[in-house]
Motif scaffolding. Structure first.
Motif, PDB file in Angstrom:
ATOM      1  N   CYS A 129      91.664  -0.282  24.479  1.00  0.00           N
ATOM      2  CA  CYS A 129      92.388  -1.193  24.980  1.00  0.00           C
ATOM      3  C   CYS A 129      92.179  -1.477  26.419  1.00  0.00           C
ATOM      4  N   THR A 135      90.747   0.464  17.103  1.00  0.00           N
ATOM      5  CA  THR A 135      91.809   1.402  16.216  1.00  0.00           C
ATOM      6  C   THR A 135      92.152   2.662  16.705  1.00  0.00           C
ATOM      7  N   PHE A 167      99.386  -0.172  15.317  1.00  0.00           N
ATOM      8  CA  PHE A 167      99.741   0.482  17.087  1.00  0.00           C
ATOM      9  C   PHE A 167      99.735  -0.241  17.988  1.00  0.00           C
ATOM     10  N   CYS A 208      95.279  -4.047  19.099  1.00  0.00           N
ATOM     11  CA  CYS A 208      94.957  -3.142  18.449  1.00  0.00           C
ATOM     12  C   CYS A 208      95.090  -2.888  17.341  1.00  0.00           C
ATOM     13  N   ASP A 209      94.936  -2.224  16.293  1.00  0.00           N
ATOM     14  CA  ASP A 209      95.149  -2.665  14.541  1.00  0.00           C
ATOM     15  C   ASP A 209      96.811  -2.830  14.552  1.00  0.00           C
ATOM     16  N   CYS A 267      90.140  -5.597  16.325  1.00  0.00           N
ATOM     17  CA  CYS A 267      90.915  -4.856  17.566  1.00  0.00           C
ATOM     18  C   CYS A 267      90.241  -3.673  17.239  1.00  0.00           C
ATOM     19  N   CYS A 295      99.228  -1.092  22.152  1.00  0.00           N
ATOM     20  CA  CYS A 295      98.327  -0.519  23.737  1.00  0.00           C
ATOM     21  C   CYS A 295      99.273  -0.372  24.608  1.00  0.00           C
ATOM     22  N   HIS A 320      95.411   2.910  25.354  1.00  0.00           N
ATOM     23  CA  HIS A 320      94.811   3.533  23.928  1.00  0.00           C
ATOM     24  C   HIS A 320      95.500   2.706  23.184  1.00  0.00           C
ATOM     25  N   CYS A 321      94.911   3.177  21.886  1.00  0.00           N
ATOM     26  CA  CYS A 321      96.270   2.668  21.082  1.00  0.00           C
ATOM     27  C   CYS A 321      96.674   4.049  20.615  1.00  0.00           C
TER      28      CYS A 321
END
Ligand SMILES: *[C@@H]1O[C@H](CO)[C@@H](O)[C@H](O)[C@H]1NC(C)=O
Length: 258
Positions: A32, A27, A47, A43-44, A25, A49, A58-59
Motif C-alpha cells: 500500500c 487488501t 486494515f 487499505c480495506d 484499496c 497501511c 503493506h496492509c
C-alpha cells in the motif's frame, strides 16, 4: 434494492465485494505504499497501511498494531529510535590487572555474545569456563583511560549479578542471576540494565552508540566471589576475574525502520 447497493460498503473486507467498491484499496498483506509505488495507498476496512521500510508498506490487521491507545506517529518514532548492535567479547584472566596469589579463578575464560538495543532491551548469552568460584556479577565497563584491554573504569551496563547484601552493588539492580558452574562451564542468558549512576550525560541510546563506535574503550568483565572478596579486603573495589574488549560482530543491525 437499496439493501443491495449498501452491501459493498458494509463488507469491503471480502475480496469479491471489495473489487466492486468505487475506490479500490489494497487488501490484507498487500502493498500500500513505498518509494515508487503507484498502486493504492489505502487499505480495506479493518486494515492499516503499515510501513516496513521506506520502500515497502503493506496492509496489516488493525488489531495487530500494538499500543493502539497511543497515536500512531508516536509508536512509529519509537520503532525508528530502536538502535541495535550485535557485539561480542572474548574474555580471559588478565595477568596485568587481575592477578593475586592463589586465585582459584586464574584460568577463567569466557565468550559473551550480545544484542544491545536502545529500546527493545539488551540480551547477552555467556559461557564462562575454567573458573572455580561462583560468579557474582558481570558488566560492560568503560576504561577511564580509553584502554579497554588493560585499563579500568566504571560499569555502564550490568548483566548477571547477585542483588543480595554484601555483594557488588552498582546502584542499578541486576536483572538476571549468574549461572552456577556445571562441569566447569557456566552457561547463561542475561538481561542488561543501564547503570544510572555511571552514565552521566548519556542516554542508553547514546551510550550504546558510543560502545559500538569505540568498542576498544569498553570491556566485558565477570566477577567471582573469590575476586570480589580478595579486592574488597584489599580496599580496591571490584576488579573482576576475567575480562575482554568489546568487539562488533557485524555492522550495526540498523533501525527497525530506516
Ligand atoms: C596490555 O598489556 C599487555 C601486557 O603488558 C600488553 O602486551 C598489551 O599490548 C597491552 N594492551 C594495550 C592495548 O596496551
Amino acid at each position: 434494492m437499496a439493501r443491495l447497493l449498501l452491501l459493498p460498503m458494509l463488507a469491503v473486507t471480502l475480496p469479491a465485494e471489495a473489487s466492486e467498491a468505487p475506490e479500490t484499496c489494497a487488501t490484507a498483506w498487500v502493498q500500500c505504499g513505498g518509494t515508487g509505488w503507484t498502486g493504492p495507498t489505502c487499505c480495506d476496512s479493518g486494515f492499516s497501511c503499515s510501513q516496513m521500510n521506506s520502500w515497502y508498506s503493506h496492509c496489516v490487521p488493525k488489531e495487530s498494531i500494538p499500543e493502539q491507545t497511543q497515536p500512531v506517529s508516536l509508536a512509529a518514532s519509537e520503532m525508528v529510535d530502536d538502535e541495535c548492535y550485535h557485539m561480542f567479547s572474548e574474555l580471559s584472566f588478565n595477568t596485568l590487572v587481575q592477578s593475586f596469589p592463589a586465585n582459584p579463578d586464574s584460568e577463567a575464560k569466557a565468550y559473551v555474545d550480545c544484542k544491545l538495543c536502545s529500546r527493545s532491551g539488551m540480551q547477552c548469552t555467556a559461557n564462562v569456563f575454567g573458573g572455580r568460584t561462583q560468579l557474582v556479577a558481570s558488566h560492560i565497563h568503560l576504561a577511564s583511560d580509553g584502554d579497554g584491554e588493560n585499563g579500568s573504569g566504571p560499569p555502564v551496563i550490568n548483566f548477571c549479578g547477585d542483588n543480595g547484601p554484601g555483594m557488588i552493588a552498582d546502584g542499578s539492580s541486576y536483572k538476571s542471576p549468574c549461572a552456577h558452574y556445571k562441569n566447569r562451564a557456566a552457561v547463561m542468558s542475561m538481561t542488561g540494565n543501564f547503570v544510572d549512576g555511571q552514565n552521566a550525560g548519556f542516554t542508553l541510546g547514546s551510550r550504546l552508540k558510543d560502545i559500538a563506535s569505540n568498542p576498544s574503550k569498553y570491556y566485558f568483565n565477570f566477577h567471582s566471589i573469590a575476586s570480589w572478596t580478595h579486592w574488597q579486603v584489599e580496599g580496591k573495589g571490584p576488579v573482576g576475574m576475567c575480562r575482554g574488549v568489546m568487539q562488533m560482530s557485524q555492522r550495526r543491525l540498523g533501525s527497525v525502520l530506516v
